[in-house]
Design an enzyme around this catalytic site. Structure first.
Site, PDB file in Angstrom:
ATOM      1  N   ARG A 273      16.389 -13.347  11.205  1.00 20.52           N
ATOM      2  CA  ARG A 273      17.380 -12.328  10.397  1.00 20.52           C
ATOM      3  C   ARG A 273      16.219 -10.664  10.560  1.00 20.52           C
ATOM      4  NH1 ARG A 273      16.101 -15.312   5.014  1.00 20.52           N
ATOM      5  NH2 ARG A 273      18.649 -15.313   4.148  1.00 20.52           N
TER       6      ARG A 273
ATOM      7  N   GLU B 276       9.494  -4.825  16.432  1.00 20.51           N
ATOM      8  CA  GLU B 276      10.605  -3.808  17.180  1.00 20.51           C
ATOM      9  C   GLU B 276      10.935  -2.659  17.228  1.00 20.51           C
ATOM     10  OE1 GLU B 276      10.335  -7.719  15.763  1.00 20.51           O
ATOM     11  OE2 GLU B 276      11.062  -8.079  17.774  1.00 20.51           O
TER      12      GLU B 276
ATOM     13  N   GLY C  66      -7.690   6.478  -4.646  1.00 19.03           N
ATOM     14  CA  GLY C  66      -7.224   5.641  -4.271  1.00 19.03           C
ATOM     15  C   GLY C  66      -8.405   4.313  -4.124  1.00 19.03           C
TER      16      GLY C  66
ATOM     17  N   ASP D 228      -8.476  12.632   0.418  1.00 17.17           N
ATOM     18  CA  ASP D 228      -7.421  13.803  -0.111  1.00 17.17           C
ATOM     19  C   ASP D 228      -7.988  14.671  -1.357  1.00 17.17           C
ATOM     20  OD1 ASP D 228      -5.341  12.550  -0.599  1.00 17.17           O
ATOM     21  OD2 ASP D 228      -3.943  14.089   0.725  1.00 17.17           O
TER      22      ASP D 228
ATOM     23  N   ASP E  17      -5.422   9.148   6.341  1.00 17.59           N
ATOM     24  CA  ASP E  17      -5.289  11.053   6.792  1.00 17.59           C
ATOM     25  C   ASP E  17      -6.122  12.357   6.263  1.00 17.59           C
ATOM     26  OD1 ASP E  17      -5.515   9.907   4.133  1.00 17.59           O
ATOM     27  OD2 ASP E  17      -3.733  10.371   3.405  1.00 17.59           O
TER      28      ASP E  17
ATOM     29  N   GLY F  67       4.018  -6.215  16.996  1.00 22.63           N
ATOM     30  CA  GLY F  67       4.665  -5.534  18.001  1.00 22.63           C
ATOM     31  C   GLY F  67       6.384  -6.088  17.443  1.00 22.63           C
TER      32      GLY F  67
ATOM     33  N   ARG G 152      -7.392   8.577 -10.817  1.00 19.97           N
ATOM     34  CA  ARG G 152      -6.873   9.398 -11.026  1.00 19.97           C
ATOM     35  C   ARG G 152      -6.590   9.929 -12.384  1.00 19.97           C
ATOM     36  NH1 ARG G 152      -4.796   8.035  -5.639  1.00 19.97           N
ATOM     37  NH2 ARG G 152      -3.795   6.476  -5.377  1.00 19.97           N
TER      38      ARG G 152
ATOM     39  N   ARG H  11       1.848   7.084   2.232  1.00 22.73           N
ATOM     40  CA  ARG H  11       1.760   8.169   1.365  1.00 22.73           C
ATOM     41  C   ARG H  11       2.841   8.719   2.808  1.00 22.73           C
ATOM     42  NH1 ARG H  11       0.220  10.065  -3.197  1.00 22.73           N
ATOM     43  NH2 ARG H  11      -1.712   8.646  -4.167  1.00 22.73           N
TER      44      ARG H  11
ATOM     45  N   ARG I 205      16.370  -8.438   5.287  1.00 23.36           N
ATOM     46  CA  ARG I 205      15.517  -8.327   3.966  1.00 23.36           C
ATOM     47  C   ARG I 205      14.774  -7.856   4.206  1.00 23.36           C
ATOM     48  NH1 ARG I 205      18.538 -11.786   3.247  1.00 23.36           N
ATOM     49  NH2 ARG I 205      18.432 -14.268   2.569  1.00 23.36           N
TER      50      ARG I 205
ATOM     51  N   THR J 198     -10.747   6.074   2.264  1.00 24.13           N
ATOM     52  CA  THR J 198      -8.821   6.257   2.214  1.00 24.13           C
ATOM     53  C   THR J 198      -8.060   5.225   2.860  1.00 24.13           C
ATOM     54  OG1 THR J 198      -6.259   6.932   2.161  1.00 24.13           O
ATOM     55  CG2 THR J 198      -8.462   7.783   3.349  1.00 24.13           C
ATOM     56  N   ILE J 199      -6.828   4.037   2.324  1.00 21.29           N
ATOM     57  CA  ILE J 199      -6.610   3.216   3.773  1.00 21.29           C
ATOM     58  C   ILE J 199      -5.884   3.440   4.845  1.00 21.29           C
ATOM     59  CG2 ILE J 199      -6.640   0.746   1.981  1.00 21.29           C
ATOM     60  CD1 ILE J 199      -3.635   1.150   1.457  1.00 21.29           C
ATOM     61  N   ASP J 200      -5.691   5.225   4.077  1.00 19.49           N
ATOM     62  CA  ASP J 200      -4.311   6.005   4.795  1.00 19.49           C
ATOM     63  C   ASP J 200      -4.651   6.254   5.830  1.00 19.49           C
ATOM     64  OD1 ASP J 200      -2.776   5.132   2.323  1.00 19.49           O
ATOM     65  OD2 ASP J 200      -3.353   6.934   1.107  1.00 19.49           O
TER      66      ASP J 200
ATOM     67  N   HIS K 247       0.438  -2.958  -3.257  1.00 19.70           N
ATOM     68  CA  HIS K 247      -1.731  -2.842  -3.021  1.00 19.70           C
ATOM     69  C   HIS K 247      -1.875  -4.010  -2.399  1.00 19.70           C
ATOM     70  CE1 HIS K 247       0.334   0.095  -5.715  1.00 19.70           C
ATOM     71  NE2 HIS K 247      -0.877   0.768  -5.790  1.00 19.70           N
TER      72      HIS K 247
HETATM   73  O1  F6P Z   1      -3.647   6.633  -0.607  1.00 22.42           O
HETATM   74  C1  F6P Z   1      -4.315   4.991  -1.124  1.00 22.42           C
HETATM   75  C2  F6P Z   1      -2.504   4.344  -1.283  1.00 22.42           C
HETATM   76  O2  F6P Z   1      -2.766   2.839  -1.358  1.00 22.42           O
HETATM   77  C3  F6P Z   1      -1.237   5.558  -1.118  1.00 22.42           C
HETATM   78  O3  F6P Z   1      -1.110   4.571   0.203  1.00 22.42           O
HETATM   79  C4  F6P Z   1      -0.476   4.892  -1.927  1.00 22.42           C
HETATM   80  O4  F6P Z   1       1.097   5.195  -1.496  1.00 22.42           O
HETATM   81  C5  F6P Z   1      -0.913   4.803  -2.560  1.00 22.42           C
HETATM   82  O5  F6P Z   1      -2.219   4.747  -2.675  1.00 22.42           O
HETATM   83  C6  F6P Z   1      -0.420   4.281  -4.485  1.00 22.42           C
HETATM   84  O6  F6P Z   1      -1.090   4.969  -5.743  1.00 22.42           O
HETATM   85  P1  F6P Z   1      -1.208   4.057  -6.974  1.00 22.42           P
HETATM   86  O7  F6P Z   1      -2.547   2.804  -6.619  1.00 22.42           O
HETATM   87  O8  F6P Z   1      -1.802   4.705  -7.737  1.00 22.42           O
HETATM   88  O9  F6P Z   1      -0.095   3.494  -7.127  1.00 22.42           O
END
Ligand code: F6P
Length: 327
Positions: free
Chosen positions: A166, A191, A14, A106, A133, A189, A75, A175, A252, A129-131, A258
């Site tokens: 709401r 809840e 990603g 990863d 992780d 903030g 990928r 992920r 909602r 990676t934005i995650d 993305h």
């Molecule tokens: O690993 C980055 C990420 O944006 C995750 O947060 C998300 O689950 C995944 O990639 C989405 O992957 P794709 O762009 O292949 O749908």
């Protein structure tokens, strides 16, 4: 390690804001050291197809502030096969690429480890990676931008949630980990924040929501991590109608999706990407490889690349507690 003359660089998995800043830093640092730089397009897919481009200073000018990645990403399923990796390694050798800098998450770094183990390619990884992780770094390239992007949207949803009294379940990416959810939840903030480990306990989440409603909150924001099945918010939403405590709930669900991956990187991500890109090249120049460069307590650290994807980076429990106290 034999002396290096040509360094390859690629982005994979990603995309994350700041990857371009990292590509620029890798390229410029290597050029300053008198090395040649080759961009590998479309990550491992381009490595298998031999899609290489020579890079100079000009090639990476005016990209620092851009989201996405000028080298493209993807990928690759073919790279998961032995034959795919053989083709990729042959192409690197033919192009006289002595070492590579892999920018990604990863999956990217796990694949890089295979390339190093099976074909002796010298690799240094940059966490992108934005995650957020990845074990071995406090922060990954793209995380700060992603949480700020998500926050901006959550703040806007807060306005309409308040106007209509709401409850919103807002799902963020990440992920199987909850780093984005935790940071956005605290920043907005919320809840309630639901991280992936808690998604197994729907009854517990329902009790929390019921408590929120009993506290006469006129509107509520619940930030939910997408979780391993990638639909954390829907999982919760589907469990509510059958429970009489939620009969009058005006609910909602918003999945931010993305949008969290795009946009111009924040200053923090640009600086992080630049530091890590420079450090990656310097690591190779010192004759070290099979390492990820990370930032720990503000300092550049070297972590064996195999540890990065085989070890788990845990959510900071004290941050979760902090969120509970102030919600
Ligand atoms: O690993 C980055 C990420 O944006 C995750 O947060 C998300 O689950 C995944 O990639 C989405 O992957 P794709 O762009 O292949 O749908």
């Amino acid at each position: 390690m034999p002396p290096i003359t040509r360094i390859g660089v690629y982005t994979s998995g990603g995309d994350a804001p700041g990857m371009n800043a990292c590509i620029r830093a890798v390229t410029r640092r290597a050029l300053v050291a008198g090395k040649e730089v080759v961009g590998i397009l479309r990550g491992y897919a381009g490595m298998i197809e031999g899609e290489f481009v020579d890079m100079d200073r000009q090639f990476v000018s005016n990209i620092l502030q851009r989201g996405g990645t000028i080298l493209k990403s993807g990928r690759s399923t073919e790279f998961r096969t032995t034959a795919g990796r053989v083709r990729a390694a042959e192409n690197l050798r033919k192009a006289k690429i002595d070492a590579v800098v892999a920018i990604g998450g990863d999956g990217t770094l796990q694949a890089a480890t295979m390339l190093a183990d099976e074909h002796g390619i010298a690799i240094v990884g940059c966490p992108g990676t934005i995650d957020n992780d990845l074990y071995g770094t406090d922060e990954t390239i793209g995380f700060d931008t992603a949480i700020n992007t998500a926050l901006e949207s959550i703040d806007k949803i807060r306005d309409t949630a308040d106007a209509h009294e709401r409850l919103f379940l807002i799902e963020v990416m990440g992920r199987a980990t909850g780093f984005i959810a935790l940071a956005c939840g605290i920043g907005a903030g919320a809840e309630l924040i639901v991280v992936p480990d808690q998604l197994d306990d729907i009854e517990g989440i329902k009790d929390h929501l019921a408590e929120l409603m009993s506290q006469q909150h006129r509107s509520s924001i619940v930030v939910v991590a997408e979780g391993p099945g990638l639909n954390g918010a829907q999982t919760i939403a589907q469990a509510l109608p059958a429970d009489e405590r939620f009969q009058n709930l005006d609910l909602r669900v918003t999945v931010l999706g993305h949008v969290q991956r795009g946009g111009s990187p924040t200053a923090r991500d640009r600086v992080l990407a630049t530091r890590l890109g420079v450090a990656a090249v310097e690591t190779l120049l010192e004759g070290k490889a099979n390492i990820m460069v990370g930032l720990v307590d503000g300092k550049i650290e070297h972590i064996p690349i195999a540890e990065v994807w085989s070890r788990r980076k845990d959510i900071d429990q004290s941050a979760l507690e902090l969120a509970r106290v102030v919600s």
